[in-house]
Design a protein around this motif. Structure first.
Motif, PDB file in Angstrom:
ATOM      1  N   LYS A  42      72.347  12.658   8.473  1.00 20.93           N
ATOM      2  CA  LYS A  42      73.069  13.817   7.951  1.00 20.93           C
ATOM      3  C   LYS A  42      72.403  15.097   8.411  1.00 20.93           C
ATOM      4  CE  LYS A  42      74.872  15.649   3.567  1.00 20.93           C
ATOM      5  NZ  LYS A  42      74.961  15.408   2.091  1.00 20.93           N
ATOM      6  N   GLY A  43      73.218  16.060   8.855  1.00 20.57           N
ATOM      7  CA  GLY A  43      72.689  17.343   9.303  1.00 20.57           C
ATOM      8  C   GLY A  43      73.750  18.128  10.048  1.00 20.57           C
ATOM      9  N   VAL A  44      73.318  19.178  10.735  1.00 17.45           N
ATOM     10  CA  VAL A  44      74.209  19.929  11.614  1.00 17.45           C
ATOM     11  C   VAL A  44      74.182  19.217  12.961  1.00 17.45           C
ATOM     12  CG1 VAL A  44      74.641  22.131  12.746  1.00 17.45           C
ATOM     13  CG2 VAL A  44      73.729  22.074  10.402  1.00 17.45           C
ATOM     14  N   PRO A  45      75.332  18.785  13.488  1.00 17.34           N
ATOM     15  CA  PRO A  45      75.330  17.902  14.666  1.00 17.34           C
ATOM     16  C   PRO A  45      74.460  18.351  15.832  1.00 17.34           C
ATOM     17  CG  PRO A  45      77.526  17.963  13.725  1.00 17.34           C
ATOM     18  CD  PRO A  45      76.700  18.954  12.945  1.00 17.34           C
ATOM     19  N   PHE A  46      74.653  19.579  16.340  1.00 17.25           N
ATOM     20  CA  PHE A  46      73.879  19.962  17.525  1.00 17.25           C
ATOM     21  C   PHE A  46      72.396  20.041  17.216  1.00 17.25           C
ATOM     22  CE2 PHE A  46      74.893  24.234  15.828  1.00 17.25           C
ATOM     23  CZ  PHE A  46      73.643  24.836  15.844  1.00 17.25           C
ATOM     24  N   ARG A  77      88.663  28.803  27.194  1.00 16.36           N
ATOM     25  CA  ARG A  77      87.408  29.531  27.385  1.00 16.36           C
ATOM     26  C   ARG A  77      86.334  29.144  26.390  1.00 16.36           C
ATOM     27  NH1 ARG A  77      86.797  33.694  23.748  1.00 16.36           N
ATOM     28  NH2 ARG A  77      88.563  34.116  22.400  1.00 16.36           N
ATOM     29  N   ILE A  78      86.681  28.313  25.431  1.00 14.00           N
ATOM     30  CA  ILE A  78      85.722  28.003  24.374  1.00 14.00           C
ATOM     31  C   ILE A  78      85.334  26.532  24.428  1.00 14.00           C
ATOM     32  CG2 ILE A  78      85.326  27.993  21.891  1.00 14.00           C
ATOM     33  CD1 ILE A  78      87.404  30.200  21.655  1.00 14.00           C
ATOM     34  N   LEU A 114      78.226  22.668  23.605  1.00 11.29           N
ATOM     35  CA  LEU A 114      77.601  23.870  24.154  1.00 11.29           C
ATOM     36  C   LEU A 114      76.159  24.018  23.696  1.00 11.29           C
ATOM     37  CD1 LEU A 114      77.532  26.573  25.603  1.00 11.29           C
ATOM     38  CD2 LEU A 114      78.662  27.595  23.624  1.00 11.29           C
ATOM     39  N   ARG A 115      75.929  23.859  22.416  1.00  9.51           N
ATOM     40  CA  ARG A 115      74.579  24.061  21.890  1.00  9.51           C
ATOM     41  C   ARG A 115      73.609  22.982  22.376  1.00  9.51           C
ATOM     42  NH1 ARG A 115      72.696  28.471  20.414  1.00  9.51           N
ATOM     43  NH2 ARG A 115      71.739  27.875  18.449  1.00  9.51           N
ATOM     44  N   VAL A 116      74.089  21.759  22.514  1.00  6.98           N
ATOM     45  CA  VAL A 116      73.228  20.704  23.054  1.00  6.98           C
ATOM     46  C   VAL A 116      72.863  21.030  24.500  1.00  6.98           C
ATOM     47  CG1 VAL A 116      73.123  18.276  23.739  1.00  6.98           C
ATOM     48  CG2 VAL A 116      74.019  18.894  21.484  1.00  6.98           C
ATOM     49  N   THR A 123      77.971  28.883  35.667  1.00 10.34           N
ATOM     50  CA  THR A 123      78.456  27.866  36.601  1.00 10.34           C
ATOM     51  C   THR A 123      78.381  26.469  35.987  1.00 10.34           C
ATOM     52  OG1 THR A 123      77.824  29.202  38.514  1.00 10.34           O
ATOM     53  CG2 THR A 123      78.128  26.835  38.871  1.00 10.34           C
ATOM     54  N   ALA A 124      77.220  26.089  35.478  1.00 15.04           N
ATOM     55  CA  ALA A 124      77.078  24.758  34.886  1.00 15.04           C
ATOM     56  C   ALA A 124      77.997  24.602  33.675  1.00 15.04           C
ATOM     57  CB  ALA A 124      75.620  24.516  34.482  1.00 15.04           C
ATOM     58  N   PHE A 125      78.124  25.664  32.894  1.00 15.93           N
ATOM     59  CA  PHE A 125      78.983  25.635  31.705  1.00 15.93           C
ATOM     60  C   PHE A 125      80.429  25.334  32.077  1.00 15.93           C
ATOM     61  CE2 PHE A 125      81.867  28.427  29.186  1.00 15.93           C
ATOM     62  CZ  PHE A 125      81.844  27.716  27.994  1.00 15.93           C
TER      63      PHE A 125
END
Length: 288
Positions: A76-80, A108-109, A115-117, A264-266
């Motif tokens: 249990k926690g915040v996933p990222f 765009r999102i 993203l955070r990982v 670019t990687a994103f």
């Protein structure tokens, strides 16, 4: 090749991409897999119901049937936050995650967790794509090269993987994109012949990289050069040539001390029609 792979599964349809991506890897190259499901505490983090438990057990069984050694963890926690934490304390050599199935994904999102990982992971992150992945994941690799420290680190990582698992990486294409904007600016200062000389020197350096990859045991290595916007050209190259994997170094910049993946990687991780392996430079341990 990979002593410990941390696989983040949310048990949604996107998880099928992850299983297919892993299924295209040789089990002999993987020490063990941890299949992690995070109960999101922001939405009360309710325990898994019977159906979800069965689904998680089926995912474990599918990977084991392919010959992988698999452990399951439900926390249990915040996933990222928890994924990055588990990668850090578990000394993961690779994090595997799906790209998401939100309709906003291809605009765009990016999904917050993915993203955070990508921004925070202390180790490479494989963003899986495609339920129909059949060919070996490292069978045909395109490696983005721009002569930055980050892309050089990605190159060195690929060489290390090749040396650690002879024969696993069969083909690598070094893809270098000349930004049209930069060429247009140079044409205001120098003539075309001088620009061609610069490009020739870059190709010589790329050919040196080719020889170093061949020396690491990769039999088929070549160079492709394109001109345009890096994101667009990498995506177009992937679409045209159909590699099994795109590899990029994470190289964002910003005033914040938060890590950055880079535009670019994103965008390639978002939009590519194959799996994308994002390799960060060494990152300090986070204060969990």
């Amino acid at each position: 090749m990979f002593k410990h792979i941390l696989v983040a599964t949310d048990l949604r349809p996107r998880s099928e991409e992850i299983l297919c991506g892993l299924g295209s890897m040789d089990p002999g190259l993987v020490g063990r897999i941890t299949l992690l499901h995070v109960l999101d505490e922001r939405s009360n983090g309710h325990p898994l119901d019977e159906q979800k438990q069965e689904q998680l057990a089926m995912q474990k069984a599918r990977l084991e049937s392919r010959g992988f050694s698999v452990d399951v963890a439900v926390k249990k926690g915040v996933p990222f936050d928890l994924i990055v934490h588990e990668a850090q304390v578990g000394e993961a050599s690779l994090v595997v995650i799906g790209r998401g199935d939100s309709p906003r994904w291809k605009s765009r999102i990016m999904g917050e967790t993915v993203l955070r990982v990508l921004e925070l992971s202390p180790c490479p992150v494989l963003v899986c794509h495609g339920e129909g992945a059949q060919n070996p994941l490292f069978g045909d690799v395109v490696l983005g090269i721009d002569f930055s420290n980050e892309s050089h680190h990605a190159l060195q990582t690929l060489k290390k993987l090749a040396k650690g698992a002879p024969g696993a990486i069969r083909k690598v294409t070094l893809l270098h994109v000349h930004e049209q904007r930069n060429i247009d600016l140079l044409l205001k200062l120098v003539n075309r012949e001088q620009i061609d000389q610069i490009i020739a020197l870059e190709r010589e350096r790329l050919e040196e990289f080719v020889e170093s990859l061949k020396a690491a045991g990769i039999p088929d290595v070549s160079v492709r050069m394109r001109t345009g916007k890096p994101v667009d050209e990498i995506l177009a190259d992937v679409e045209e040539n159909g590699p099994t994997l795109a590899v990029l170094g994470a190289q964002g910049q910003g005033r914040s001390e938060m890590y950055r993946i880079g535009t670019t990687a994103f965008r390639v991780a978002q939009m590519a029609t194959c799996g994308v392996l994002v390799i960060p430079l060494s990152r300090p341990a986070l204060p969990f």
